[in-house]
Design a protein around this motif. Structure first.
Motif, mmCIF file in Angstrom:
data_model
loop_
_atom_site.group_PDB
_atom_site.id
_atom_site.type_symbol
_atom_site.label_atom_id
_atom_site.label_comp_id
_atom_site.label_asym_id
_atom_site.label_seq_id
_atom_site.Cartn_x
_atom_site.Cartn_y
_atom_site.Cartn_z
ATOM 1 N N HIS A 1 0.851 -1.197 0.000
ATOM 2 C CA HIS A 1 0.000 0.000 0.000
ATOM 3 C C HIS A 1 0.889 1.250 0.000
ATOM 4 O O HIS A 1 1.771 1.359 0.842
ATOM 5 C CB HIS A 1 -0.893 0.016 1.246
ATOM 6 C CG HIS A 1 -1.885 -1.112 1.289
ATOM 7 N ND1 HIS A 1 -1.570 -2.339 1.822
ATOM 8 C CD2 HIS A 1 -3.171 -1.188 0.866
ATOM 9 C CE1 HIS A 1 -2.646 -3.130 1.727
ATOM 10 N NE2 HIS A 1 -3.629 -2.457 1.153
ATOM 11 N N ASP A 2 0.629 2.150 -0.921
ATOM 12 C CA ASP A 2 1.510 3.321 -0.958
ATOM 13 C C ASP A 2 0.834 4.677 -1.076
ATOM 14 O O ASP A 2 1.498 5.707 -1.122
ATOM 15 C CB ASP A 2 2.572 3.169 -2.059
ATOM 16 C CG ASP A 2 1.985 3.198 -3.463
ATOM 17 O OD1 ASP A 2 0.744 3.201 -3.608
ATOM 18 O OD2 ASP A 2 2.772 3.223 -4.417
ATOM 19 N N SER B 1 5.395 3.317 6.977
ATOM 20 C CA SER B 1 3.961 3.185 6.784
ATOM 21 C C SER B 1 3.605 1.708 6.673
ATOM 22 O O SER B 1 4.356 0.933 6.076
ATOM 23 C CB SER B 1 3.562 3.931 5.504
ATOM 24 O OG SER B 1 2.178 3.854 5.280
HETATM 25 CO CO1 B1M Z 1 -5.632 -3.238 0.784
HETATM 26 N N1 B1M Z 1 -6.308 -3.566 2.595
HETATM 27 N N2 B1M Z 1 -5.090 -5.099 0.661
HETATM 28 N N3 B1M Z 1 -5.239 -2.813 -1.046
HETATM 29 N N4 B1M Z 1 -6.564 -1.649 1.011
HETATM 30 C C1 B1M Z 1 -6.779 -2.429 3.346
HETATM 31 C C2 B1M Z 1 -5.640 -1.725 4.128
HETATM 32 C C3 B1M Z 1 -7.892 -3.022 4.287
HETATM 33 C C4 B1M Z 1 -8.130 -2.260 5.586
HETATM 34 C C5 B1M Z 1 -9.194 -3.180 3.478
HETATM 35 C C6 B1M Z 1 -10.315 -3.810 4.271
HETATM 36 O O1 B1M Z 1 -10.373 -5.000 4.402
HETATM 37 N N5 B1M Z 1 -11.197 -3.008 4.788
HETATM 38 C C7 B1M Z 1 -7.311 -4.476 4.503
HETATM 39 C C8 B1M Z 1 -6.386 -4.648 5.712
HETATM 40 C C9 B1M Z 1 -7.009 -5.434 6.843
HETATM 41 C C10 B1M Z 1 -6.087 -5.538 7.980
HETATM 42 O O2 B1M Z 1 -4.930 -5.791 7.898
HETATM 43 N N6 B1M Z 1 -6.651 -5.315 9.137
HETATM 44 C C11 B1M Z 1 -6.589 -4.686 3.192
HETATM 45 C C12 B1M Z 1 -6.213 -5.965 2.673
HETATM 46 C C13 B1M Z 1 -6.716 -7.159 3.459
HETATM 47 C C14 B1M Z 1 -5.450 -6.127 1.504
HETATM 48 C C15 B1M Z 1 -4.957 -7.440 0.884
HETATM 49 C C16 B1M Z 1 -4.398 -8.474 1.869
HETATM 50 C C17 B1M Z 1 -6.133 -7.998 0.061
HETATM 51 C C18 B1M Z 1 -5.880 -9.349 -0.576
HETATM 52 O O3 B1M Z 1 -4.963 -9.519 -1.334
HETATM 53 N N7 B1M Z 1 -6.721 -10.263 -0.227
HETATM 54 C C19 B1M Z 1 -3.854 -6.947 -0.096
HETATM 55 C C20 B1M Z 1 -2.484 -6.873 0.592
HETATM 56 C C21 B1M Z 1 -1.375 -6.557 -0.349
HETATM 57 C C22 B1M Z 1 -0.066 -6.304 0.385
HETATM 58 O O4 B1M Z 1 0.181 -5.191 0.816
HETATM 59 N N8 B1M Z 1 0.732 -7.318 0.562
HETATM 60 C C23 B1M Z 1 -4.365 -5.565 -0.387
HETATM 61 C C24 B1M Z 1 -4.139 -4.900 -1.594
HETATM 62 C C25 B1M Z 1 -4.605 -3.642 -1.898
HETATM 63 C C26 B1M Z 1 -4.491 -3.013 -3.287
HETATM 64 C C27 B1M Z 1 -3.189 -3.354 -4.004
HETATM 65 C C28 B1M Z 1 -5.664 -3.494 -4.129
HETATM 66 C C29 B1M Z 1 -4.707 -1.493 -2.958
HETATM 67 C C30 B1M Z 1 -3.397 -0.737 -2.703
HETATM 68 C C31 B1M Z 1 -2.946 0.079 -3.897
HETATM 69 C C32 B1M Z 1 -1.849 1.039 -3.523
HETATM 70 O O5 B1M Z 1 -1.670 1.477 -2.425
HETATM 71 N N9 B1M Z 1 -1.097 1.365 -4.528
HETATM 72 C C33 B1M Z 1 -5.453 -1.573 -1.623
HETATM 73 C C34 B1M Z 1 -6.188 -0.486 -1.072
HETATM 74 C C35 B1M Z 1 -6.336 0.737 -1.943
HETATM 75 C C36 B1M Z 1 -6.759 -0.540 0.230
HETATM 76 C C37 B1M Z 1 -7.714 0.461 0.915
HETATM 77 C C38 B1M Z 1 -9.089 0.266 0.282
HETATM 78 C C39 B1M Z 1 -7.344 1.927 0.848
HETATM 79 C C40 B1M Z 1 -5.952 2.297 1.358
HETATM 80 C C41 B1M Z 1 -5.662 3.719 0.977
HETATM 81 O O6 B1M Z 1 -4.934 3.985 0.020
HETATM 82 N N10 B1M Z 1 -6.296 4.669 1.668
HETATM 83 C C42 B1M Z 1 -7.646 -0.032 2.418
HETATM 84 C C43 B1M Z 1 -8.890 0.289 3.217
HETATM 85 C C44 B1M Z 1 -8.622 1.213 4.393
HETATM 86 O O7 B1M Z 1 -7.540 1.650 4.661
HETATM 87 N N11 B1M Z 1 -9.666 1.439 5.145
HETATM 88 C C45 B1M Z 1 -7.135 -1.395 2.288
HETATM 89 C C46 B1M Z 1 -6.169 6.104 1.396
HETATM 90 C C47 B1M Z 1 -4.958 6.687 2.114
HETATM 91 C C48 B1M Z 1 -4.899 8.182 1.883
HETATM 92 O O8 B1M Z 1 -5.105 6.441 3.492
HETATM 93 O O9 B1M Z 1 -3.225 4.757 3.542
HETATM 94 O O10 B1M Z 1 -4.665 5.151 5.595
HETATM 95 P P1 B1M Z 1 -4.016 5.670 4.389
HETATM 96 O O11 B1M Z 1 -3.009 6.840 4.799
HETATM 97 C C49 B1M Z 1 -3.379 7.900 5.659
HETATM 98 C C50 B1M Z 1 -3.058 7.622 7.132
HETATM 99 O O12 B1M Z 1 -3.117 6.265 7.466
HETATM 100 C C51 B1M Z 1 -1.724 8.245 7.329
HETATM 101 O O13 B1M Z 1 -1.746 9.368 6.456
HETATM 102 C C52 B1M Z 1 -2.475 9.051 5.279
HETATM 103 C C53 B1M Z 1 -3.168 10.284 4.794
HETATM 104 O O14 B1M Z 1 -3.950 10.895 5.770
HETATM 105 N N12 B1M Z 1 -0.492 7.512 7.052
HETATM 106 C C54 B1M Z 1 0.675 7.907 7.661
HETATM 107 C C55 B1M Z 1 -0.204 6.486 6.254
HETATM 108 N N13 B1M Z 1 1.085 6.185 6.312
HETATM 109 C C56 B1M Z 1 1.669 7.049 7.154
HETATM 110 C C57 B1M Z 1 2.983 7.184 7.577
HETATM 111 C C58 B1M Z 1 3.278 8.197 8.490
HETATM 112 C C59 B1M Z 1 2.281 9.036 8.976
HETATM 113 C C60 B1M Z 1 0.981 8.913 8.564
HETATM 114 O O15 B1M Z 1 4.505 8.424 8.956
HETATM 115 C C61 B1M Z 1 5.591 7.764 8.402
#
Ligand code: B1M
Length: 210
Positions: A101-102, A146
């Motif tokens: 995730h990036d 992250s």
């Molecule tokens: Co993934 N995924 N995903 N996924 N995905 C989640 C994270 C998940 C919560 C979805 C769900 O089930 N509701 C779930 C995780 C469950 C868990 O662990 N509890 C999940 C899963 C299960 C998976 C796979 C395992 C699915 C599978 O294959 N069966 C797989 C894993 C792959 C892997 O990493 N090995 C997978 C794959 C993917 C995609 C490739 C399809 C895609 C990623 C594409 C990409 O990133 N290029 C994807 C996506 C898009 C998501 C969701 C829908 C959205 C994430 C995102 O980009 N959010 C996500 C659902 C969710 O998070 N609720 C989910 C938008 C982004 C702006 O927010 O990343 O939270 P976020 O970042 C925020 C803050 O968190 C913070 O600031 C950001 C901006 O405010 N932040 C930081 C982040 N990093 C920071 C670092 C810092 C400070 C703040 O300091 C260093």
């Protein structure tokens, strides 16, 4: 506002060109990059997250939505990055091993750049050695990790422990973030800060530099 609903819908449907066009349109109407990001792109991705969790959407669709979001972010990027802020520090940032995730990490990187940090973005799936090498090469003030998965966030501790073993722990501030990460977790693994979102991450990073 119809524009935001349309943007969220198109992001949900993975319609890259449309999301890019609406991003330009919203900016043209006078909305700030932060508004476009929050009300359009992040709000759209939140809906995707819910439906992904509930089994309505699957990986291929979510990947398309992610690419649509990135298309919008590319348009916002120059606006978020080029604020003319003076250089205040250096940050190395990356997603940890096993995690691809990036989007959030890239958002944090952009906002840091906008705040005046030089950012070395290591990308996804970084093991401890990658972080160590980057620290030796760039001597950053802060390293940011992250993780979006509950299964990958423990790796943050592996990296922090490796820093300790290399005698580097006291040379950098460590910030962690990502959806499953919490303040309590951050403390438990020995990080210096937990960035709840990109804006908070920037505030904390600036505070380190004072
Ligand atoms: Co993934 N995924 N995903 N996924 N995905 C989640 C994270 C998940 C919560 C979805 C769900 O089930 N509701 C779930 C995780 C469950 C868990 O662990 N509890 C999940 C899963 C299960 C998976 C796979 C395992 C699915 C599978 O294959 N069966 C797989 C894993 C792959 C892997 O990493 N090995 C997978 C794959 C993917 C995609 C490739 C399809 C895609 C990623 C594409 C990409 O990133 N290029 C994807 C996506 C898009 C998501 C969701 C829908 C959205 C994430 C995102 O980009 N959010 C996500 C659902 C969710 O998070 N609720 C989910 C938008 C982004 C702006 O927010 O990343 O939270 P976020 O970042 C925020 C803050 O968190 C913070 O600031 C950001 C901006 O405010 N932040 C930081 C982040 N990093 C920071 C670092 C810092 C400070 C703040 O300091 C260093």
């Amino acid at each position: 506002e119809d524009l935001w609903l349309q943007m969220q819908d198109d992001l949900y449907d993975g319609m890259k060109e449309e999301v890019a066009a609406q991003t330009r349109e919203a900016l043209g109407r006078g909305f700030s990059p932060q508004e476009v990001l929050g009300l359009g792109l992040v709000a759209g991705m939140d809906i995707v997250g819910v439906d992904f969790r509930d089994g309505v959407l699957f990986v291929p669709e979510v990947l398309m939505a992610a690419n649509a979001m990135k298309a919008g972010m590319e348009i916002l990027r120059p606006l978020l990055v080029e604020t003319g802020a003076a250089r205040i520090g250096t940050m190395v940032i990356g997603t940890v091993k096993g995690d691809i995730h990036d989007i959030g990490k890239n958002l944090v990187a952009m906002m840091m750049e906008g705040a005046g940090f030089e950012v070395i973005n290591l990308g996804i799936n970084n093991d401890a050695d990658k972080f160590l090498e980057a620290i030796k090469q760039h001597q950053p003030d802060i390293i940011g990790m992250s993780a979006l998965l509950t299964t990958t966030m423990p790796y943050m501790k592996v990296v922090i422990d490796a820093l300790g073993e290399e005698g580097l722990r006291d040379t950098v501030y460590v910030m962690v973030g990502g959806a499953p990460v919490t303040e309590t977790f951050a403390k438990a693994v020995g990080a210096d800060a937990y960035g709840r979102d990109a804006a908070v991450a920037v505030e904390l990073a600036k505070a380190f530099m004072n």
